[in-house]
Write an enzyme that holds these catalytic residues in place. Structure first.
Site, PDB file in Angstrom:
ATOM      1  N   HIS A  85      44.982  29.222 -60.587  1.00 15.18           N
ATOM      2  CA  HIS A  85      44.643  30.537 -59.783  1.00 15.18           C
ATOM      3  C   HIS A  85      43.946  31.527 -60.733  1.00 15.18           C
ATOM      4  CE1 HIS A  85      48.357  32.461 -61.757  1.00 15.18           C
ATOM      5  NE2 HIS A  85      48.921  31.192 -61.690  1.00 15.18           N
ATOM      6  N   ASP A  86      43.145  32.133 -59.956  1.00 18.11           N
ATOM      7  CA  ASP A  86      42.560  33.644 -60.620  1.00 18.11           C
ATOM      8  C   ASP A  86      41.786  33.210 -61.821  1.00 18.11           C
ATOM      9  OD1 ASP A  86      44.211  35.063 -58.525  1.00 18.11           O
ATOM     10  OD2 ASP A  86      45.909  34.396 -59.761  1.00 18.11           O
ATOM     11  N   GLY A 103      46.580  29.854 -65.340  1.00 21.74           N
ATOM     12  CA  GLY A 103      46.148  30.814 -64.344  1.00 21.74           C
ATOM     13  C   GLY A 103      45.715  32.257 -65.368  1.00 21.74           C
TER      14      GLY A 103
END
Length: 239
Positions: A85-86, A103
């Site tokens: 994520h991200d 992340g």
């Protein structure tokens, strides 16, 4: 390819550009594995153009509505890589098999990883850098450098990568001189790393090369608040 999963029934969206390849059983744009994600929140993934994303790769959406996972253009992401994520993976990168990005990792441009590497969350991987196979990267990798090791350490410049990307002999010579000044000082009175960065910037010759200034800024940025610093270095590290 057969078995690839693109997108998920979640709030938010997955946006994919042109001319991308998704390998067998790749899983793209699904819910992240961040415990902070709140079910029902919007989450996002954006993928650019001309990427080859191979078999069993997983790329997750963002963990919050205020951010997004981004893959740029012209990247080769080999089998069984994971991009959490991200993360931001910019352009023209090569991530070898089983590269695992936690992340919020940033991979700039023209970086290259060996197989089976792990990158800690929030780390930055600088442009034109190389990470040796099997490394665990827990701090930033500055531009133009090479790291390797169970806990990755600086091993010098990514000389072969620089040559392949068209850096001139003069540019490479200047980067090598700057690297030695910063990481392999012979004068014990040369001060701390910030002092040595300033000396390189102010050098009447080295300071004229944009690539040298870019490397210095990359190192300096890694010591900013909320950043992780750079991978460890030793005086015997060659360049």
């Amino acid at each position: 390819m057969t078995g690839a999963v693109i997108g998920d029934d979640l709030p938010g969206h997955t946006v994919i550009g042109r001319n991308n390849i998704f390998g067998h059983h790749a899983v793209i744009g699904v819910k992240c594995q961040d415990m902070k994600y709140k079910l029902g929140n919007e989450c996002f993934l954006e993928i650019g153009d001309n990427n080859e994303i191979r078999e069993h790769v997983s790329i997750h959406r963002s963990s919050s509505p205020s951010d997004k996972t981004v893959i740029g253009d012209n990247n080769l992401i080999m089998g069984s890589c994971h991009i959490a994520h991200d993360c931001k993976v910019r352009n023209n990168n090569i991530l070898a098999n089983n590269t695992l990005l936690a992340g919020h990792v940033l991979v700039e441009d023209y970086a290259h990883t060996g197989g089976g590497i792990v990158v800690h969350q929030f780390c930055h991987i600088g442009s034109f850098s190389f990470i040796g196979g099997g490394s665990v990267v827990s701090q930033d990798v500055p531009k133009y450098t090479m790291v390797s090791g169970e806990r990755a350490e600086l091993r010098g410049l990514n000389l072969e990568g620089l040559r392949r990307r068209g850096f001139s002999a003069t540019e490479i010579k200047s980067l090598r001189a700057a690297y030695r000044e910063i990481f392999m000082p012979t004068d014990m009175s040369s001060g701390n790393i910030e002092d040595r960065l300033a000396q390189v910037e102010q050098h009447k010759e080295l300071g004229l090369f944009p690539a040298v200034c870019s490397m210095v800024q990359s190192i300096r940025d890694s010591f900013a608040e909320n950043r992780r610093g750079i991978c460890k270095f030793r005086s015997w590290s060659g360049s």
